[in-house]
Design a protein around this motif. Sequence first.
Motif, PDB file in Angstrom:
ATOM      1  N   THR A  80      21.748  57.990  57.908  1.00  0.00           N
ATOM      2  CA  THR A  80      21.270  56.779  57.247  1.00  0.00           C
ATOM      3  C   THR A  80      21.222  55.656  58.272  1.00  0.00           C
ATOM      4  O   THR A  80      22.272  55.174  58.722  1.00  0.00           O
ATOM      5  N   LYS A  81      20.047  55.290  58.685  1.00  0.00           N
ATOM      6  CA  LYS A  81      19.904  54.255  59.716  1.00  0.00           C
ATOM      7  C   LYS A  81      20.497  52.935  59.226  1.00  0.00           C
ATOM      8  O   LYS A  81      20.334  52.550  58.066  1.00  0.00           O
ATOM      9  N   GLY A  82      21.194  52.271  60.124  1.00  0.00           N
ATOM     10  CA  GLY A  82      21.802  50.992  59.794  1.00  0.00           C
ATOM     11  C   GLY A  82      23.177  51.096  59.157  1.00  0.00           C
ATOM     12  O   GLY A  82      23.847  50.078  58.939  1.00  0.00           O
ATOM     13  N   GLN A  83      23.631  52.307  58.854  1.00  0.00           N
ATOM     14  CA  GLN A  83      24.946  52.491  58.235  1.00  0.00           C
ATOM     15  C   GLN A  83      26.049  52.233  59.256  1.00  0.00           C
ATOM     16  O   GLN A  83      25.973  52.678  60.396  1.00  0.00           O
ATOM     17  N   GLU A  84      27.084  51.514  58.831  1.00  0.00           N
ATOM     18  CA  GLU A  84      28.187  51.165  59.728  1.00  0.00           C
ATOM     19  C   GLU A  84      29.233  52.268  59.725  1.00  0.00           C
ATOM     20  O   GLU A  84      29.766  52.649  58.690  1.00  0.00           O
ATOM     21  N   PHE A  85      29.538  52.795  60.919  1.00  0.00           N
ATOM     22  CA  PHE A  85      30.593  53.795  61.077  1.00  0.00           C
ATOM     23  C   PHE A  85      31.884  53.057  61.420  1.00  0.00           C
ATOM     24  O   PHE A  85      32.002  52.463  62.495  1.00  0.00           O
ATOM     25  N   ALA A  86      32.836  53.101  60.505  1.00  0.00           N
ATOM     26  CA  ALA A  86      34.077  52.350  60.699  1.00  0.00           C
ATOM     27  C   ALA A  86      35.061  53.117  61.575  1.00  0.00           C
ATOM     28  O   ALA A  86      35.011  54.345  61.682  1.00  0.00           O
ATOM     29  N   ASP A  87      35.961  52.365  62.218  1.00  0.00           N
ATOM     30  CA  ASP A  87      37.133  52.912  62.924  1.00  0.00           C
ATOM     31  C   ASP A  87      36.770  53.845  64.069  1.00  0.00           C
ATOM     32  O   ASP A  87      37.445  54.842  64.326  1.00  0.00           O
ATOM     33  N   LEU A  88      35.718  53.536  64.799  1.00  0.00           N
ATOM     34  CA  LEU A  88      35.364  54.365  65.951  1.00  0.00           C
ATOM     35  C   LEU A  88      36.358  54.203  67.096  1.00  0.00           C
ATOM     36  O   LEU A  88      36.364  55.009  68.027  1.00  0.00           O
TER      37      LEU A  88
END
Length: 459
Positions: A80-88
């Motif tokens: 999903t483009k633009g989706q924020e991946f948390a806790d990288l």
Amino acid sequence: MITPRFECSQTAESVVIKIYCPSVRAADVEIHVDDTLLTIHINPYFLRLNFSHPLLEDDESSAQYDPSSGYMTVTLTKETKGQEFADLDLLAKLLAPRPSKEAPSIEVIGEQYEDEADELVARTNALSLEQEEILIAAENDWQLPQQVPTSDPPITTSITQSYGFLNRYSGYFKHVTHTENEINELGPDPEACLVQERRSRRWKHEDEKWDEEHYMADYADDEYIQELISWVNPRIVSDGPFAFTEEENLTLLNLPRREYLSDAHQTKNLYITLATILFAYAYEARTTQGDSTPESAWTLCSLTPAFSALDPAPYTTTSNWESELAACLYQSYRRSLAFPLFRSFSLAEACRVDVAELFSRGKRAITRCLLEIKRILDHHEVYYVYSKIWVEDFCVWVQASASDDVLKEIGEALRGLRIEKAAIGWDLEVLEAATRDAEDRESDSDDESEEEVEVARQL
């Protein structure tokens, strides 16, 4: 296989993983993407990461290796483009195994539903008691269902007792009498000591170590203690962007890969036990002003009931958070007044505020403190064992399983708690009043002596 050093970042369209794998053949790399799970194998390195959202290995994805720097850069497309991946930046969370999705299923045979509404009602009625409690939990329920602990201890037929994080360990203290473990309060038989006996021995040892004169002396002459109270821990008040150091990331990479399956009651006890560990950290940091000493490991272990007596939470039979947090702080306050060099109720209050601030700052700030505790304990030839059975697991659990919302709510509760001196059990208010009276009498005596000297001079 070797887990390589790595770091993750993201753009609006993709996730970028930089892996340090020097002196390898880039042609032998194997990359596999399965929904949220990424595995990378390039002999002798193996990396498996579990992200919060799905990734794709499509035409826009790429893998490039720079032999001069030894870094491989893998770019994968977000589903999903633009989706924020948390806790990288939480490496232990990325390295944790994919959560288990086992759930009980019920199949009803010979019963048909006339419409979707009836089916929905039937499914709702079939919810387990635990699921129903979660659904009806109140808004101020700390996002965890309340559970009244039983007063009866579990029946066991084993001579050896378990201890440590979620009672996962045993055998670490078989030869405790042959080591210089000065903080062990369970005597020669910690492996066989029951939970109730551990607490009883701990309380007895605290009462034996309590020294009224030491407390009164620190209360009367507290100039240096006031300096410790006014000291500001830079790790707590830092307002800049948070980033783990390279040394911290290396430590995170070497943590065990574990998945913790705990019920609501166990999870609550982990949060409360964590508060006692952070209290010990706050005390050690204040009394050394952030510069650890050879005595720091002793201080950390002595002030933590889960270390010195293998006695973690719960510390009360009540089932509300405020009472349980107050009960855990009573344990920490008592130990800070019975064992270390500086014994001051005001200093303990300052440590409580520090713990509240750490919880409010969330899992990254707490993880940094746990890594500092781990560093101190790992360098001690005896107390490193408490890093193995407690701190390492907490480092992983805080990153992978702790909730920032719950941590912040606990921080607010700790900030507003008022610990009564009378509840400590050592007549602190009486001793303080006696100390003030003695100082007043000494002051009056000094004034009378000065007057007598002045009269003598005039004569």
